[in-house]
Design a protein around this motif. Structure first.
Motif, PDB file in Angstrom:
ATOM      1  N   THR A  34      -3.783   1.283   8.219  1.00 57.64           N
ATOM      2  CA  THR A  34      -3.093   2.249   8.691  1.00 57.64           C
ATOM      3  C   THR A  34      -3.491   2.545  10.388  1.00 57.64           C
ATOM      4  O   THR A  34      -4.512   2.146  10.729  1.00 57.64           O
TER       5      THR A  34
ATOM      6  N   ALA B 148      -1.897   5.052   2.792  1.00 57.94           N
ATOM      7  CA  ALA B 148      -3.254   5.099   1.909  1.00 57.94           C
ATOM      8  C   ALA B 148      -4.169   4.281   2.544  1.00 57.94           C
ATOM      9  O   ALA B 148      -3.768   2.959   3.088  1.00 57.94           O
ATOM     10  N   ASN B 149      -5.377   4.745   2.601  1.00 57.68           N
ATOM     11  CA  ASN B 149      -6.593   3.945   3.492  1.00 57.68           C
ATOM     12  C   ASN B 149      -7.972   4.791   2.953  1.00 57.68           C
ATOM     13  O   ASN B 149      -8.019   5.801   2.830  1.00 57.68           O
ATOM     14  N   SER B 150      -8.345   3.890   1.965  1.00 59.10           N
ATOM     15  CA  SER B 150      -9.676   4.579   1.273  1.00 59.10           C
ATOM     16  C   SER B 150     -10.852   3.908   1.985  1.00 59.10           C
ATOM     17  O   SER B 150     -10.975   2.845   2.383  1.00 59.10           O
TER      18      SER B 150
ATOM     19  N   ASP C 112      -5.278   9.135   3.305  1.00 56.31           N
ATOM     20  CA  ASP C 112      -3.838   9.127   3.809  1.00 56.31           C
ATOM     21  C   ASP C 112      -3.251  10.580   4.245  1.00 56.31           C
ATOM     22  O   ASP C 112      -2.422  10.395   5.456  1.00 56.31           O
TER      23      ASP C 112
ATOM     24  N   SER D 235     -12.739   0.261   5.032  1.00 58.92           N
ATOM     25  CA  SER D 235     -11.611   0.533   4.648  1.00 58.92           C
ATOM     26  C   SER D 235     -10.878  -0.277   3.996  1.00 58.92           C
ATOM     27  O   SER D 235     -11.083  -1.442   3.964  1.00 58.92           O
ATOM     28  N   ASN D 236      -9.630   0.159   3.192  1.00 61.00           N
ATOM     29  CA  ASN D 236      -8.816  -0.933   2.488  1.00 61.00           C
ATOM     30  C   ASN D 236      -7.446  -0.920   2.925  1.00 61.00           C
ATOM     31  O   ASN D 236      -6.579  -1.391   2.419  1.00 61.00           O
ATOM     32  N   GLY D 237      -7.120  -0.171   4.087  1.00 58.23           N
ATOM     33  CA  GLY D 237      -5.803  -0.231   4.621  1.00 58.23           C
ATOM     34  C   GLY D 237      -5.845  -0.522   6.019  1.00 58.23           C
ATOM     35  O   GLY D 237      -6.970  -0.557   6.751  1.00 58.23           O
TER      36      GLY D 237
ATOM     37  N   ASP E 218      -9.514   8.428  -0.215  1.00 60.05           N
ATOM     38  CA  ASP E 218      -8.207   7.945   0.563  1.00 60.05           C
ATOM     39  C   ASP E 218      -8.037   9.095   1.530  1.00 60.05           C
ATOM     40  O   ASP E 218      -7.909  10.354   1.299  1.00 60.05           O
TER      41      ASP E 218
ATOM     42  N   ALA F 147     -15.917   6.187  -1.950  1.00 68.14           N
ATOM     43  CA  ALA F 147     -14.520   6.083  -1.162  1.00 68.14           C
ATOM     44  C   ALA F 147     -13.808   7.414  -1.464  1.00 68.14           C
ATOM     45  O   ALA F 147     -13.654   7.740  -2.570  1.00 68.14           O
TER      46      ALA F 147
END
Lengths: 160, 158
Positions: free
Chosen positions: B135, B61-63, B85, B131-133, B83, B81
């Protein structure tokens, strides 16, 4: 992609947006909705306005101030080209555009240095004036630029 | 006849149809960070399109969203945003033009509608990706624009 010369870039802008007309920096309309101010005049035929951009150059005084933009034709019926928008919280450097539908407010809906512009191909304007109005008398300066292509032979736009 | 144009003519036609293109290198997707990809210098521009391409797939997951931070004025999101993913190598990312709309397409795909508006007016400043992940994953971006003020231009800094 190659670095294009200034003249090529100007041609590119003409291809995208047509001709540009810049209006000098001015104070916001101060007439409280009584006497709107003419910013641009369309002369000698119809034009397609492809883009309209405003930029705040001096911060707006606090307090509600709803801005309107109206097309007043030489012959025909005056009408707003966008819905009114309160610019109370806009900051120096923020910009305005329009969406193209007369029911759509000035864009962006909240203060920003970025804005979507003109979801339509443009707005057809008959000869006449574009007037800016306000419902308050607030300090603050801005400047506006209009892009257009002539529809009728000889049609053009000047800034007032 | 269409194959007879030389490369410089084809580039010129592309510039007249889409605006001037500025490419980033292939880069890693931001890891819970803000990374500036482009600077706008010298005046306002009309961003006519923005196209990203997944080069190495994300693995969780990565928004992601994209912000404009002007030199003077108010910062704002230019695409909401989404995601990424499930996105795959070769999938592309565009935007609609309205800042409240998520990046396109809404689900992973190698095709996408792009820019329902004539473009996005941007004042001088920067475009940053968030981003919030954390990954894995790489992508590259191409920005298309026309200058609105004399001397305005865009520079990729990654």
């Amino acid at each position: 992609m190659p670095k294009y010369s200034n003249s090529t870039q100007e041609q590119l802008v003409h291809h995208w947006l047509g001709f540009s007309v810049d209006r000098a920096t001015s104070v916001l309309p101060q007439h409280g909705g009584v006497d709107d101010v003419t910013y641009f005049t369309i002369t000698a035929g119809k034009v397609l306005m492809t883009l309209l951009v405003g930029e705040i150059t001096t911060v707006i005084q606090a307090g509600a101030n709803n801005i309107s933009i109206t097309h007043t034709p030489t012959a025909g019926t005056a009408a707003a080209i966008c819905a009114t928008e309160d610019i109370a919280d806009y900051a120096e450097g923020d910009i305005f555009t329009i969406g193209g539908a007369i029911a759509t407010k000035l864009l962006p809906a909240t203060s920003a240095g970025a804005s979507a512009a003109m979801s339509y191909q443009g707005i057809v304007l008959t000869p006449g004036t574009l007037k800016w109005g306000s419902d308050a008398a607030k300090t603050g300066n801005w400047k506006w630029s209009l892009w257009y292509v002539p529809i009728d032979d000889g049609a053009y736009v000047v800034a007032n | 006849m269409y194959d007879n144009y030389n490369e410089s003519t084809r580039q010129m036609i592309a510039a007249f149809c889409m605006g001037m293109r500025v490419d980033t290198a292939t880069i890693t997707i931001p890891h819970t960070a803000t990374t500036i990809y482009y600077h706008i210098h010298g005046g306002k521009i009309l961003l006519t399109n923005l196209v990203g391409e997944i080069v190495v797939a994300a693995d969780g997951a990565n928004s992601v969203h994209i912000d404009h931070t002007p030199t003077t004025g108010s910062a704002s999101v230019i695409a909401a945003a989404a995601d990424i993913d499930t996105w795959l190598i070769g999938d592309i990312i565009t935007l609609n033009g309205l800042y409240s709309d998520v990046i396109f397409p809404v689900v992973a795909a190698g095709k996408s509608s792009s820019m329902a508006y004539k473009g996005i007016v941007l004042t001088p400043g920067s475009l940053s990706w968030h981003s919030n992940g954390t990954t894995a994953g790489d992508w590259k971006w191409s920005l298309f624009y026309v200058p609105l003020d004399d001397g305005a231009y865009v520079e990729a800094i990654v």
